[in-house]
Design a protein around this motif. Sequence first.
Motif, PDB file in Angstrom:
ATOM      1  N   LEU A  70       7.968  -6.544  23.402  1.00  0.00           N
ATOM      2  CA  LEU A  70       9.008  -5.509  23.367  1.00  0.00           C
ATOM      3  C   LEU A  70       9.467  -5.246  21.929  1.00  0.00           C
ATOM      4  O   LEU A  70       9.784  -4.108  21.575  1.00  0.00           O
ATOM      5  N   GLY A  71       9.504  -6.288  21.109  1.00  0.00           N
ATOM      6  CA  GLY A  71       9.846  -6.102  19.709  1.00  0.00           C
ATOM      7  C   GLY A  71       8.826  -5.223  18.991  1.00  0.00           C
ATOM      8  O   GLY A  71       9.187  -4.357  18.196  1.00  0.00           O
ATOM      9  N   LEU A  72       7.552  -5.447  19.296  1.00  0.00           N
ATOM     10  CA  LEU A  72       6.494  -4.620  18.700  1.00  0.00           C
ATOM     11  C   LEU A  72       6.643  -3.168  19.144  1.00  0.00           C
ATOM     12  O   LEU A  72       6.581  -2.248  18.323  1.00  0.00           O
ATOM     13  N   LEU A  73       6.879  -2.966  20.428  1.00  0.00           N
ATOM     14  CA  LEU A  73       7.050  -1.603  20.933  1.00  0.00           C
ATOM     15  C   LEU A  73       8.291  -0.940  20.339  1.00  0.00           C
ATOM     16  O   LEU A  73       8.247   0.209  19.897  1.00  0.00           O
ATOM     17  N   GLY A  74       9.399  -1.672  20.302  1.00  0.00           N
ATOM     18  CA  GLY A  74      10.625  -1.115  19.749  1.00  0.00           C
ATOM     19  C   GLY A  74      10.514  -0.777  18.268  1.00  0.00           C
ATOM     20  O   GLY A  74      10.997   0.261  17.824  1.00  0.00           O
ATOM     21  N   ALA A  75       9.874  -1.657  17.507  1.00  0.00           N
ATOM     22  CA  ALA A  75       9.692  -1.393  16.076  1.00  0.00           C
ATOM     23  C   ALA A  75       8.773  -0.195  15.852  1.00  0.00           C
ATOM     24  O   ALA A  75       9.010   0.625  14.952  1.00  0.00           O
ATOM     25  N   ALA A  84      14.426   5.950  21.917  1.00  0.00           N
ATOM     26  CA  ALA A  84      14.206   4.894  22.909  1.00  0.00           C
ATOM     27  C   ALA A  84      14.075   3.522  22.252  1.00  0.00           C
ATOM     28  O   ALA A  84      14.158   2.506  22.939  1.00  0.00           O
ATOM     29  N   SER A  85      13.880   3.484  20.948  1.00  0.00           N
ATOM     30  CA  SER A  85      13.753   2.203  20.250  1.00  0.00           C
ATOM     31  C   SER A  85      15.010   1.355  20.426  1.00  0.00           C
ATOM     32  O   SER A  85      14.919   0.129  20.491  1.00  0.00           O
ATOM     33  N   VAL A  86      16.165   1.981  20.542  1.00  0.00           N
ATOM     34  CA  VAL A  86      17.415   1.232  20.717  1.00  0.00           C
ATOM     35  C   VAL A  86      17.394   0.476  22.040  1.00  0.00           C
ATOM     36  O   VAL A  86      17.705  -0.721  22.088  1.00  0.00           O
ATOM     37  N   LEU A  87      16.994   1.130  23.105  1.00  0.00           N
ATOM     38  CA  LEU A  87      16.944   0.500  24.428  1.00  0.00           C
ATOM     39  C   LEU A  87      15.896  -0.608  24.472  1.00  0.00           C
ATOM     40  O   LEU A  87      16.165  -1.712  24.949  1.00  0.00           O
ATOM     41  N   ILE A  88      14.720  -0.342  23.948  1.00  0.00           N
ATOM     42  CA  ILE A  88      13.639  -1.332  23.968  1.00  0.00           C
ATOM     43  C   ILE A  88      14.025  -2.542  23.117  1.00  0.00           C
ATOM     44  O   ILE A  88      13.810  -3.688  23.523  1.00  0.00           O
ATOM     45  N   LEU A  89      14.600  -2.311  21.956  1.00  0.00           N
ATOM     46  CA  LEU A  89      15.029  -3.423  21.109  1.00  0.00           C
ATOM     47  C   LEU A  89      16.203  -4.190  21.726  1.00  0.00           C
ATOM     48  O   LEU A  89      16.354  -5.377  21.474  1.00  0.00           O
ATOM     49  N   SER A  90      16.999  -3.533  22.551  1.00  0.00           N
ATOM     50  CA  SER A  90      18.059  -4.242  23.274  1.00  0.00           C
ATOM     51  C   SER A  90      17.464  -5.249  24.247  1.00  0.00           C
ATOM     52  O   SER A  90      17.926  -6.392  24.343  1.00  0.00           O
ATOM     53  N   PHE A  91      16.431  -4.830  24.970  1.00  0.00           N
ATOM     54  CA  PHE A  91      15.748  -5.747  25.892  1.00  0.00           C
ATOM     55  C   PHE A  91      15.049  -6.872  25.132  1.00  0.00           C
ATOM     56  O   PHE A  91      15.042  -8.019  25.571  1.00  0.00           O
ATOM     57  N   ALA A 128      16.738 -13.008  14.657  1.00  0.00           N
ATOM     58  CA  ALA A 128      17.361 -12.351  13.504  1.00  0.00           C
ATOM     59  C   ALA A 128      16.686 -11.013  13.193  1.00  0.00           C
ATOM     60  O   ALA A 128      17.373 -10.011  12.933  1.00  0.00           O
ATOM     61  N   MET A 129      15.358 -10.974  13.228  1.00  0.00           N
ATOM     62  CA  MET A 129      14.642  -9.728  12.949  1.00  0.00           C
ATOM     63  C   MET A 129      14.914  -8.692  14.037  1.00  0.00           C
ATOM     64  O   MET A 129      15.159  -7.518  13.736  1.00  0.00           O
ATOM     65  N   THR A 130      14.892  -9.129  15.275  1.00  0.00           N
ATOM     66  CA  THR A 130      15.150  -8.206  16.376  1.00  0.00           C
ATOM     67  C   THR A 130      16.572  -7.658  16.297  1.00  0.00           C
ATOM     68  O   THR A 130      16.796  -6.461  16.503  1.00  0.00           O
ATOM     69  N   PHE A 131      17.539  -8.535  15.989  1.00  0.00           N
ATOM     70  CA  PHE A 131      18.921  -8.085  15.857  1.00  0.00           C
ATOM     71  C   PHE A 131      19.058  -7.083  14.715  1.00  0.00           C
ATOM     72  O   PHE A 131      19.740  -6.058  14.858  1.00  0.00           O
ATOM     73  N   GLY A 132      18.420  -7.343  13.591  1.00  0.00           N
ATOM     74  CA  GLY A 132      18.488  -6.417  12.464  1.00  0.00           C
ATOM     75  C   GLY A 132      17.891  -5.060  12.794  1.00  0.00           C
ATOM     76  O   GLY A 132      18.477  -4.016  12.477  1.00  0.00           O
ATOM     77  N   ARG A 138      20.323   1.404  16.238  1.00  0.00           N
ATOM     78  CA  ARG A 138      21.549   1.853  16.887  1.00  0.00           C
ATOM     79  C   ARG A 138      22.395   2.671  15.916  1.00  0.00           C
ATOM     80  O   ARG A 138      22.925   3.723  16.276  1.00  0.00           O
ATOM     81  N   THR A 139      22.502   2.201  14.694  1.00  0.00           N
ATOM     82  CA  THR A 139      23.258   2.942  13.684  1.00  0.00           C
ATOM     83  C   THR A 139      22.589   4.279  13.360  1.00  0.00           C
ATOM     84  O   THR A 139      23.262   5.297  13.234  1.00  0.00           O
ATOM     85  N   ALA A 140      21.262   4.261  13.256  1.00  0.00           N
ATOM     86  CA  ALA A 140      20.538   5.497  12.964  1.00  0.00           C
ATOM     87  C   ALA A 140      20.660   6.508  14.119  1.00  0.00           C
ATOM     88  O   ALA A 140      20.751   7.713  13.889  1.00  0.00           O
TER      89      ALA A 140
END
Length: 146
Positions: A70-75, A84-91, A128-132, A138-140
């Motif tokens: 999910l991190g790979l997909l979100g990034a 949709a990166s915000v939702l995927i990175l949330s998961f 830490a990387m996923t949170f960043g 989310r900010t963007a």
Amino acid sequence: MPAATRRSFFVTIFGVIGTLWFAVHAIEYVFARYSALEAAFSLPAPLGLSGVFEAMPQWAGIALTAAIWLGLLGAFLLLLGDRASVLILSFALLATGVALVWAGMAYLGGNPAGMAVDPLMFIGSQTAMTFGLWLYSRTAKRAQVI
């Protein structure tokens, strides 16, 4: 139709760094899960998750697997500028949190032998990387950059 937003340079930077980070760990995951591949091609010394996955209970292994993919997909979605990166990175952040619980328990109980990678450091860095990435995406999104 909404007005076109200008793409930020930092979206590209964060997207590239995140995609490369998770791509390396996705390759590590594939090597760890397929022993024939790991036997044919060995990874450099600091890499190698085979021992970590062998020591993990199934629930933590599933959480770490979900976190990596999910991190790979979100990034990658962040790199593409998709909201949709915000939702995927949330998961992915939720999954790394679950895996981090196991890493903390393993640390407190004494790390099992045979692991080339310290699970607490590895999963902590994933968190830490996923949170960043999640925080930036989310900010963007709120700033309507993506």
